[in-house]
Design a protein around this motif. Structure first.
Motif, PDB file in Angstrom:
ATOM      1  N   LEU A  71      19.549 -18.413 -28.041  1.00 58.46           N
ATOM      2  CA  LEU A  71      19.050 -18.095 -26.704  1.00 58.46           C
ATOM      3  C   LEU A  71      20.043 -18.642 -25.690  1.00 58.46           C
ATOM      4  O   LEU A  71      20.230 -19.855 -25.587  1.00 58.46           O
ATOM      5  CB  LEU A  71      17.666 -18.708 -26.494  1.00 58.46           C
ATOM      6  N   LEU A  72      20.661 -17.746 -24.947  1.00 55.96           N
ATOM      7  CA  LEU A  72      21.725 -18.140 -24.025  1.00 55.96           C
ATOM      8  C   LEU A  72      21.265 -18.132 -22.573  1.00 55.96           C
ATOM      9  O   LEU A  72      20.338 -17.415 -22.203  1.00 55.96           O
ATOM     10  CB  LEU A  72      22.916 -17.187 -24.193  1.00 55.96           C
ATOM     11  N   ASP A  73      21.938 -18.955 -21.773  1.00 60.82           N
ATOM     12  CA  ASP A  73      21.742 -19.020 -20.317  1.00 60.82           C
ATOM     13  C   ASP A  73      20.402 -19.608 -19.898  1.00 60.82           C
ATOM     14  O   ASP A  73      19.885 -19.300 -18.815  1.00 60.82           O
ATOM     15  CB  ASP A  73      21.898 -17.615 -19.685  1.00 60.82           C
ATOM     16  N   VAL A  74      19.814 -20.467 -20.716  1.00 60.73           N
ATOM     17  CA  VAL A  74      18.526 -21.083 -20.364  1.00 60.73           C
ATOM     18  C   VAL A  74      18.748 -22.268 -19.433  1.00 60.73           C
ATOM     19  O   VAL A  74      19.522 -23.174 -19.748  1.00 60.73           O
ATOM     20  CB  VAL A  74      17.782 -21.573 -21.625  1.00 60.73           C
TER      21      VAL A  74
ATOM     22  N   PHE B 114      10.595 -24.788 -23.888  1.00 59.59           N
ATOM     23  CA  PHE B 114      10.864 -23.840 -24.974  1.00 59.59           C
ATOM     24  C   PHE B 114      10.121 -24.303 -26.220  1.00 59.59           C
ATOM     25  O   PHE B 114      10.025 -25.498 -26.498  1.00 59.59           O
ATOM     26  CB  PHE B 114      12.364 -23.772 -25.272  1.00 59.59           C
ATOM     27  N   GLY B 115       9.585 -23.344 -26.972  1.00 59.78           N
ATOM     28  CA  GLY B 115       8.869 -23.725 -28.179  1.00 59.78           C
ATOM     29  C   GLY B 115       8.968 -22.700 -29.278  1.00 59.78           C
ATOM     30  O   GLY B 115       9.255 -21.512 -29.037  1.00 59.78           O
TER      31      GLY B 115
ATOM     32  N   TRP C  93       9.674 -28.231 -26.548  1.00 64.22           N
ATOM     33  CA  TRP C  93      10.622 -29.167 -25.937  1.00 64.22           C
ATOM     34  C   TRP C  93      10.984 -28.686 -24.531  1.00 64.22           C
ATOM     35  O   TRP C  93      10.742 -27.526 -24.178  1.00 64.22           O
ATOM     36  CB  TRP C  93      11.923 -29.232 -26.735  1.00 64.22           C
ATOM     37  N   ASN C  94      11.587 -29.579 -23.762  1.00 66.32           N
ATOM     38  CA  ASN C  94      12.268 -29.194 -22.518  1.00 66.32           C
ATOM     39  C   ASN C  94      13.762 -29.218 -22.831  1.00 66.32           C
ATOM     40  O   ASN C  94      14.288 -30.246 -23.268  1.00 66.32           O
ATOM     41  CB  ASN C  94      11.935 -30.170 -21.387  1.00 66.32           C
ATOM     42  N   VAL C  95      14.427 -28.081 -22.633  1.00 67.07           N
ATOM     43  CA  VAL C  95      15.794 -27.929 -23.122  1.00 67.07           C
ATOM     44  C   VAL C  95      16.789 -28.749 -22.291  1.00 67.07           C
ATOM     45  O   VAL C  95      16.600 -28.975 -21.099  1.00 67.07           O
ATOM     46  CB  VAL C  95      16.221 -26.448 -23.135  1.00 67.07           C
ATOM     47  N   GLY C  96      17.861 -29.166 -22.960  1.00 68.14           N
ATOM     48  CA  GLY C  96      18.945 -29.890 -22.313  1.00 68.14           C
ATOM     49  C   GLY C  96      20.111 -28.973 -22.013  1.00 68.14           C
ATOM     50  O   GLY C  96      20.066 -27.761 -22.278  1.00 68.14           O
TER      51      GLY C  96
ATOM     52  N   PHE D  73       6.439 -17.772 -33.920  1.00 68.84           N
ATOM     53  CA  PHE D  73       6.146 -17.440 -32.530  1.00 68.84           C
ATOM     54  C   PHE D  73       7.085 -18.237 -31.632  1.00 68.84           C
ATOM     55  O   PHE D  73       7.101 -19.472 -31.672  1.00 68.84           O
ATOM     56  CB  PHE D  73       4.689 -17.758 -32.179  1.00 68.84           C
ATOM     57  N   ILE D  74       7.879 -17.533 -30.839  1.00 66.59           N
ATOM     58  CA  ILE D  74       8.851 -18.145 -29.934  1.00 66.59           C
ATOM     59  C   ILE D  74       8.340 -17.975 -28.506  1.00 66.59           C
ATOM     60  O   ILE D  74       7.928 -16.880 -28.116  1.00 66.59           O
ATOM     61  CB  ILE D  74      10.226 -17.477 -30.093  1.00 66.59           C
ATOM     62  N   TYR D  75       8.370 -19.045 -27.715  1.00 62.02           N
ATOM     63  CA  TYR D  75       7.791 -18.958 -26.379  1.00 62.02           C
ATOM     64  C   TYR D  75       8.525 -19.876 -25.402  1.00 62.02           C
ATOM     65  O   TYR D  75       9.305 -20.746 -25.800  1.00 62.02           O
ATOM     66  CB  TYR D  75       6.305 -19.314 -26.418  1.00 62.02           C
ATOM     67  N   TYR D  76       8.256 -19.660 -24.123  1.00 62.73           N
ATOM     68  CA  TYR D  76       8.947 -20.420 -23.087  1.00 62.73           C
ATOM     69  C   TYR D  76       8.139 -20.406 -21.797  1.00 62.73           C
ATOM     70  O   TYR D  76       7.250 -19.561 -21.605  1.00 62.73           O
ATOM     71  CB  TYR D  76      10.338 -19.814 -22.813  1.00 62.73           C
TER      72      TYR D  76
END
Length: 328
Positions: free
Chosen positions: A18-21, A27-28, A34-37, A52-55
């Motif tokens: 997953l790019l450009d986040v 994100f989960g 988690w909260n992405v770094g 299941f991918i979610y945000y």
């Protein structure tokens, strides 16, 4: 993680790129959030199967937007790449090209430090609440748009009718009556945008799908669907004799679902409304009357477990079923 399992997952597990986040975005995947770094580029070593991918977008003030996600069935060694739009605060419709996917696969080791490891210790828990959701069920039941959103995409019923027949509806032509200005009237004329609704129909796999969608995806309508399915199953008397295996699976599924619901949430929504207790008060006597010896034995153990854990009284009669005393 066991070294052999780690090696097998690195070689055969799926990878989600997953790019450009934006940094801080929630994100989960499955039961993990988690909260992405700033180095985040996705997740590696994903066990093959359903996920299941979610945000959720997170503002500078720390407020979190409603959750959005999608189910995906990862094959061995599959690389799935998606792109995030910071402007729209969502994953875009753009899919990675074949050339891009090949580059991701070729640079798998170089990308290693930018990919989080799937928490394998949570895998069994995820499987316990999704093992009846097959590929076929997923394809049939998920929305046509594929996206599962906790905040429904609603449109006015009249607008949809106009799109279908090409003419404004009678109500729209007479909107000057004023009744449509009331909030309850407006809500009654809102429907899910076509293609965004979950397509319900089957029972056992659907019971798990509804549970996951409300527990992980935060879709409240799925909670209501879960309650209705449980009520239908618990009231089914003839099916106990015809399909004992189904009810064995039902108790196992319900056991793992109850186990995963946060205690405070469970008490506030389930116990206060008593829907689950009332449903099981019908289910256990039905099993005793119609079930096989094996089913009766399994139901007794399940009943005792719930009584010990939650102190539920399944012998108490529902107030709605009790006789009414009238003073003459």
């Amino acid at each position: 993680m066991d070294p052999d399992i780690a090696k097998r997952l690195f070689d055969e597990g799926g990878t989600f790129v997953l790019l450009d986040v934006p940094v801080g975005t929630e994100f989960g995947i499955d039961m993990n959030t988690w909260n992405v770094g700033d180095k985040f580029r996705g997740v590696k070593m994903i066990p093959p199967g359903l996920h299941f991918i979610y945000y959720s977008a997170v503002s500078k003030e720390g407020s979190t937007a409603p959750r959005t996600g999608f189910f995906h069935w990862f094959e061995k060694e599959e690389v799935l790449a998606r792109f995030y739009s910071a402007k729209d605060e969502e994953i875009t419709d753009r899919r990675a090209t074949e050339d891009e996917l090949e580059r991701f696969k070729a640079n798998k080791k170089e990308m290693d430090t930018f990919l989080g490891v799937y928490p394998y210790e949570s895998w069994k828990q995820w499987v316990s609440i999704t093992n009846h959701i097959s590929k076929k069920l997923l394809e049939r039941i998920q929305p046509l748009c594929v996206t599962i959103a906790s905040a429904s995409n609603l449109v006015r019923r009249e607008e949809q009718e106009e799109n279908i027949v090409g003419e404004p509806s009678e109500r729209k032509r007479h909107k000057g009556s004023g009744s449509a200005t009331r909030e309850e009237d407006l809500m009654s004329h809102l429907i899910c945008a076509p293609g965004t609704e979950i397509r319900w129909s089957q029972i056992l796999g659907e019971l798990q799908f509804a549970f996951v969608c409300f527990l992980v995806a935060h879709v409240y309508d799925s909670f209501e669907r879960w309650k209705r399915l449980i009520d239908v199953i618990c009231r089914s008397e003839k099916a106990l004799h015809d399909h004992p295996g189904f009810f064995m699976d039902f108790m196992t599924v319900l056991h793992f679902q109850i186990k995963l619901v946060p205690q405070d949430f469970f008490a506030d929504i389930v116990s206060n409304n008593n829907f689950l207790i009332d449903a099981l008060r019908k289910f256990f006597p039905n099993v005793e009357e119609e079930g096989s010896d094996a089913l009766v034995k399994r139901a007794k153990k399940f009943k005792e477990h719930l009584q010990d854990k939650f102190e539920w009284d399944f012998e108490e009669e529902n107030e709605d079923d009790q006789p009414v005393v009238v003073d003459l």
